[in-house]
Design a protein around this motif. Sequence first.
Motif, mmCIF file in Angstrom:
data_model
loop_
_atom_site.group_PDB
_atom_site.id
_atom_site.type_symbol
_atom_site.label_atom_id
_atom_site.label_comp_id
_atom_site.label_asym_id
_atom_site.label_seq_id
_atom_site.Cartn_x
_atom_site.Cartn_y
_atom_site.Cartn_z
ATOM 1 N N MET A 1 43.717 54.075 37.061
ATOM 2 C CA MET A 1 42.875 52.968 37.505
ATOM 3 C C MET A 1 41.639 53.585 38.191
ATOM 4 S SD MET A 1 42.551 49.704 37.560
ATOM 5 C CE MET A 1 44.168 49.235 36.999
ATOM 6 N N MET A 9 37.081 44.555 37.276
ATOM 7 C CA MET A 9 38.193 43.604 37.339
ATOM 8 C C MET A 9 38.022 42.621 38.490
ATOM 9 S SD MET A 9 41.283 46.270 36.473
ATOM 10 C CE MET A 9 42.619 45.110 36.798
ATOM 11 N N VAL A 28 42.245 45.242 43.567
ATOM 12 C CA VAL A 28 42.918 46.034 42.539
ATOM 13 C C VAL A 28 43.511 47.251 43.241
ATOM 14 C CG1 VAL A 28 42.606 47.471 40.475
ATOM 15 C CG2 VAL A 28 41.459 45.255 40.644
ATOM 16 N N GLU A 65 54.745 39.786 37.488
ATOM 17 C CA GLU A 65 53.743 38.901 38.088
ATOM 18 C C GLU A 65 54.355 38.240 39.323
ATOM 19 O OE1 GLU A 65 51.460 36.231 35.720
ATOM 20 O OE2 GLU A 65 51.476 37.590 33.990
ATOM 21 N N CYS A 99 49.335 45.837 35.739
ATOM 22 C CA CYS A 99 48.625 46.395 34.585
ATOM 23 C C CYS A 99 49.504 47.489 33.978
ATOM 24 C CB CYS A 99 47.286 46.988 35.014
ATOM 25 S SG CYS A 99 46.146 45.795 35.723
ATOM 26 N N TRP A 100 49.922 47.266 32.750
ATOM 27 C CA TRP A 100 50.815 48.180 32.047
ATOM 28 C C TRP A 100 50.047 49.071 31.085
ATOM 29 C CZ3 TRP A 100 56.145 48.403 32.619
ATOM 30 C CH2 TRP A 100 56.722 47.408 33.397
ATOM 31 N N HIS A 101 50.526 50.316 30.928
ATOM 32 C CA HIS A 101 49.991 51.229 29.917
ATOM 33 C C HIS A 101 51.108 52.192 29.516
ATOM 34 C CE1 HIS A 101 47.180 53.525 27.580
ATOM 35 N NE2 HIS A 101 47.529 54.622 28.219
ATOM 36 N N ALA A 108 47.427 47.044 39.512
ATOM 37 C CA ALA A 108 47.582 45.589 39.493
ATOM 38 C C ALA A 108 46.347 44.949 40.091
ATOM 39 C CB ALA A 108 48.817 45.157 40.274
ATOM 40 N N ARG A 124 44.078 36.456 36.152
ATOM 41 C CA ARG A 124 44.108 36.650 34.692
ATOM 42 C C ARG A 124 42.737 37.095 34.167
ATOM 43 N NH1 ARG A 124 48.942 35.694 33.104
ATOM 44 N NH2 ARG A 124 50.229 33.964 33.800
ATOM 45 N N HIS A 127 42.559 40.690 34.960
ATOM 46 C CA HIS A 127 43.487 41.411 34.090
ATOM 47 C C HIS A 127 42.937 41.504 32.668
ATOM 48 C CE1 HIS A 127 47.201 42.186 31.789
ATOM 49 N NE2 HIS A 127 47.490 42.941 32.843
ATOM 50 N N TYR A 130 40.971 44.548 32.204
ATOM 51 C CA TYR A 130 41.829 45.715 32.001
ATOM 52 C C TYR A 130 42.307 45.776 30.549
ATOM 53 C CZ TYR A 130 45.787 48.829 32.155
ATOM 54 O OH TYR A 130 46.673 49.848 31.874
ATOM 55 N N GLU A 131 42.778 44.652 30.017
ATOM 56 C CA GLU A 131 43.254 44.614 28.636
ATOM 57 C C GLU A 131 42.140 44.986 27.658
ATOM 58 O OE1 GLU A 131 46.335 44.089 27.360
ATOM 59 O OE2 GLU A 131 47.152 44.035 29.392
#
Length: 140
Positions: A1, A9, A28, A65, A99-101, A108, A124, A127, A130-131
């Motif tokens: 991040m 974000m 974040v 979440e 936030c997943w990777h 997050a 959202r 987020h 980030y996506e």
Amino acid sequence: MTLALAARMTQAAVDRAAEIGALVSAAVVDQGGHLVHFQRMDKAEIAGPTLAVDKAYTAVAHRIETAELGPLTQPGGDLWGLPANGGGRYVVFGGGIPCWHDGLVVGAVGVSGGTAAEDVECARAGHAVYESFLSDQSAP
């Protein structure tokens, strides 16, 4: 991040809040729950700075979440008593999104200051940045 990504974000979250007429704080955190970037809108409520950061922290710590934690922390729920732990940092209402990777939570976003639904909507938006970043990284 990275700082640059985190700043984009929080800006997206704040921009969405302005569009819907909410006054929020947006944060974040990185994978360790450490603050990377934060913004508070003018005249946003005073609890927002703490709650936004803690929502992001909670989303990282529990890899879920924060809106999904509420029902689990009710009497008889699998995580009953969670809000009383972690030095009071765990927030179990909407506005924190991990936030997943590659199967890991890497940070997050957390938003606070509006209604729970507004906080979720603004989180959202953050987020989504980030996506989009992940999609751009995987493009040839």
